[in-house]
Design a protein around this motif. Structure first.
Motif, short mmCIF file in Angstrom:
data_model
loop_
_atom_site.label_atom_id
_atom_site.label_comp_id
_atom_site.label_asym_id
_atom_site.label_seq_id
_atom_site.Cartn_x
_atom_site.Cartn_y
_atom_site.Cartn_z
N ASP A 25 -0.97 -3.09 38.06
CA ASP A 25 -1.51 -2.78 39.38
C ASP A 25 -1.98 -1.34 39.48
OD1 ASP A 25 -1.99 -3.54 42.15
OD2 ASP A 25 -0.38 -2.15 42.64
N ASP A 26 -1.51 -0.46 38.61
CA ASP A 26 -1.89 0.95 38.65
C ASP A 26 -3.23 1.22 37.98
OD1 ASP A 26 0.41 1.92 40.00
OD2 ASP A 26 1.54 1.61 38.17
N TYR A 27 -3.86 0.19 37.43
CA TYR A 27 -5.12 0.36 36.73
C TYR A 27 -6.16 -0.60 37.30
CZ TYR A 27 -2.51 2.98 33.21
OH TYR A 27 -1.71 3.89 32.58
N GLU A 28 -7.41 -0.20 37.17
CA GLU A 28 -8.51 -1.09 37.51
C GLU A 28 -8.75 -2.01 36.31
OE1 GLU A 28 -10.13 -1.59 40.18
OE2 GLU A 28 -9.49 0.07 41.45
N VAL A 29 -8.37 -3.27 36.45
CA VAL A 29 -8.45 -4.23 35.35
C VAL A 29 -9.80 -4.93 35.38
CG1 VAL A 29 -7.43 -6.29 34.33
CG2 VAL A 29 -5.96 -4.56 35.38
N SER A 30 -10.52 -4.84 34.27
CA SER A 30 -11.81 -5.50 34.13
C SER A 30 -11.71 -6.55 33.02
CB SER A 30 -12.90 -4.48 33.80
OG SER A 30 -14.15 -5.11 33.59
N VAL A 31 -11.90 -7.80 33.38
CA VAL A 31 -11.75 -8.91 32.44
C VAL A 31 -13.14 -9.33 31.95
CG1 VAL A 31 -10.81 -11.22 32.07
CG2 VAL A 31 -9.71 -9.66 33.70
N HIS A 32 -13.33 -9.34 30.63
CA HIS A 32 -14.60 -9.68 30.04
C HIS A 32 -14.71 -11.19 29.82
CE1 HIS A 32 -15.59 -5.47 29.47
NE2 HIS A 32 -14.38 -5.28 28.94
N PRO A 33 -15.94 -11.71 29.66
CA PRO A 33 -16.11 -13.16 29.43
C PRO A 33 -15.35 -13.69 28.23
CG PRO A 33 -18.21 -12.16 30.00
CD PRO A 33 -17.23 -11.03 29.82
N ALA A 34 -15.24 -12.89 27.16
CA ALA A 34 -14.50 -13.35 25.98
C ALA A 34 -13.03 -13.61 26.31
CB ALA A 34 -14.61 -12.32 24.86
N ALA A 35 -12.46 -12.81 27.22
CA ALA A 35 -11.07 -13.02 27.62
C ALA A 35 -10.93 -14.33 28.39
CB ALA A 35 -10.60 -11.85 28.47
N TYR A 36 -11.87 -14.60 29.29
CA TYR A 36 -11.84 -15.88 30.02
C TYR A 36 -11.93 -17.06 29.05
CZ TYR A 36 -12.33 -13.75 34.66
OH TYR A 36 -12.11 -13.06 35.83
N LEU A 37 -12.79 -16.94 28.04
CA LEU A 37 -12.96 -18.03 27.08
C LEU A 37 -11.68 -18.25 26.28
CD1 LEU A 37 -14.78 -20.09 25.71
CD2 LEU A 37 -15.53 -18.28 24.14
N CYS A 38 -11.03 -17.17 25.84
CA CYS A 38 -9.79 -17.31 25.07
C CYS A 38 -8.69 -17.94 25.91
CB CYS A 38 -9.35 -15.94 24.56
SG CYS A 38 -10.20 -15.39 23.07
N VAL A 39 -8.54 -17.50 27.15
CA VAL A 39 -7.50 -18.07 28.01
C VAL A 39 -7.80 -19.54 28.30
CG1 VAL A 39 -6.41 -17.91 30.27
CG2 VAL A 39 -6.97 -15.83 29.02
N PHE A 40 -9.08 -19.86 28.53
CA PHE A 40 -9.45 -21.25 28.81
C PHE A 40 -9.12 -22.15 27.62
CE2 PHE A 40 -12.38 -24.83 29.00
CZ PHE A 40 -12.23 -25.25 30.32
N LEU A 41 -9.46 -21.72 26.41
CA LEU A 41 -9.15 -22.52 25.22
C LEU A 41 -7.64 -22.59 24.98
CD1 LEU A 41 -11.98 -21.30 22.83
CD2 LEU A 41 -11.83 -23.49 24.02
N TRP A 42 -6.96 -21.46 25.19
CA TRP A 42 -5.50 -21.43 25.03
C TRP A 42 -4.85 -22.43 25.96
CZ3 TRP A 42 -2.66 -16.77 27.67
CH2 TRP A 42 -1.30 -17.03 27.73
N ARG A 43 -5.15 -22.36 27.25
CA ARG A 43 -4.52 -23.27 28.22
C ARG A 43 -5.03 -24.70 28.06
NH1 ARG A 43 0.16 -21.18 29.64
NH2 ARG A 43 0.01 -19.16 30.71
N GLY A 44 -6.30 -24.86 27.68
CA GLY A 44 -6.83 -26.21 27.50
C GLY A 44 -6.13 -26.97 26.39
N PHE A 45 -6.00 -26.34 25.22
CA PHE A 45 -5.31 -27.00 24.11
C PHE A 45 -3.84 -27.21 24.42
CE2 PHE A 45 -8.92 -25.54 21.43
CZ PHE A 45 -9.20 -26.74 20.81
N GLU A 46 -3.23 -26.24 25.07
CA GLU A 46 -1.79 -26.34 25.36
C GLU A 46 -1.50 -27.50 26.31
OE1 GLU A 46 1.86 -23.51 27.08
OE2 GLU A 46 -0.23 -22.86 27.23
N ILE A 47 -2.23 -27.59 27.41
CA ILE A 47 -1.96 -28.62 28.40
C ILE A 47 -2.40 -29.99 27.90
CG2 ILE A 47 -2.50 -29.39 30.74
CD1 ILE A 47 -2.79 -26.44 31.52
N ALA A 48 -3.57 -30.06 27.26
CA ALA A 48 -4.09 -31.36 26.79
C ALA A 48 -3.16 -31.98 25.75
CB ALA A 48 -5.49 -31.18 26.22
N THR A 49 -2.70 -31.19 24.78
CA THR A 49 -1.82 -31.74 23.76
C THR A 49 -0.46 -32.14 24.33
OG1 THR A 49 -1.19 -29.48 23.16
CG2 THR A 49 -2.92 -30.53 21.86
N ARG A 50 0.04 -31.35 25.28
CA ARG A 50 1.32 -31.68 25.89
C ARG A 50 1.24 -33.00 26.66
NH1 ARG A 50 6.69 -31.67 25.55
NH2 ARG A 50 7.71 -31.49 27.56
N VAL A 51 0.18 -33.17 27.43
CA VAL A 51 0.01 -34.41 28.19
C VAL A 51 -0.18 -35.59 27.24
CG1 VAL A 51 -1.51 -35.64 29.79
CG2 VAL A 51 -0.89 -33.26 30.24
#
Length: 262
Positions: A25-51
């Protein structure tokens, strides 16, 4: 079903980004598109395989799937309460001034209910800490994450093995070993994209006292990698960007930064 899965993954992605902004919270956090893509693939594989693993297991052992999910749910439901009771902290009273003790208890139970439901399928981006005024554990480290993903991988492997042993004639037409291997590989890819996110795409990775790989090895106790020189960053007065953290006056210790890994 695909739309439902995508919406769940998108919600997990937003929770991850929100958790980062809360912890830093003490910093201005700027999230780049590559970060969104990594998180999306991370959560996508994790949830899909678990289900998929739970669906396959329930198709051959319907009686056991409900106790299995309930046990996992109860573990994560009771975990924040056990930590709260073991800390001997006073009962939280600052959630809402108009709430009575009973109302506060109901609110906390609802929060832990939601927290447990999320952890049944994926690692929650925000860890509850009932003895904290914000009810959020900002000192999340690698040890709990490594334990969670290790145990979950073993559980998925065991469930797919039980499905393979008790599979019906319908699944005889499917290459079961290949399907089992693909599910385990999908979960391994989820862990890979998680590490890639923290290693290369995390918006606050410059504040890490060590790389994610070093942190995981140290948690597992398997290997000690030499850490490079580290200069503790300073906290800003008015939320500067991560590019100029040296303009601050208050310093952050190495231990605090290491515990604030998210």
């Amino acid at each position: 079903m695909v739309i439902s899965l995508l919406s769940i993954v998108y919600g997990a992605l937003r929770c991850n980004i929100l958790a980062i902004k809360i912890r830093y919270d003490d910093y201005e956090v700027s999230v780049h598109p590559a970060a969104y893509l990594c998180v999306f693939l991370w959560r996508g594989f994790e949830i899909a395989t678990r289900v998929a693993v739970l669906v396959l297991f329930s198709s051959v052992l319907k009686v056991w799937v409900l106790p299995l999910v309930l046990i996992s749910f109860l573990i994560f439901f009771l975990q924040p309460w056990v930590r709260f009771w073991s800390s001997h902290s006073p009962f939280p009273e600052n959630i809402e001034k108009t709430l009575t003790r009973v109302g506060t208890t109901i609110v906390l139970c609802m929060l832990t209910f939601l927290y447990a439901g999320i952890n049944v399928f994926c690692w929650s981006a925000v860890q509850l800490k009932l003895d904290d005024p914000d009810l959020i554990d900002k000192g999340h480290g690698w040890r709990r994450s490594a334990t969670y993903y290790s145990l979950r991988f073993v559980e998925n492997a065991a469930l797919t093995l039980l499905w393979y042993v008790h599979r019906t004639d319908f699944y005889r037409q499917v290459d079961a070993p290949v399907l089992e291997l693909l599910l385990l590989l999908g979960y391994a890819l989820a862990v890979f994209f998680m590490l890639l996110f923290y290693q290369c795409c995390h918006p606050c990775r410059r504040l890490f006292s060590s790389s994610p790989a070093q942190g995981l090895w140290e948690c597992c106790g398997s290997l000690k990698l030499p850490a490079g020189p580290y200069t503790p960053p300073s906290l800003p007065q008015e939320k500067p960007g991560l590019e100029q953290p040296e303009t601050a006056k208050d310093t952050v210790t190495n231990g605090e930064v290491n515990q604030n890994l998210c």
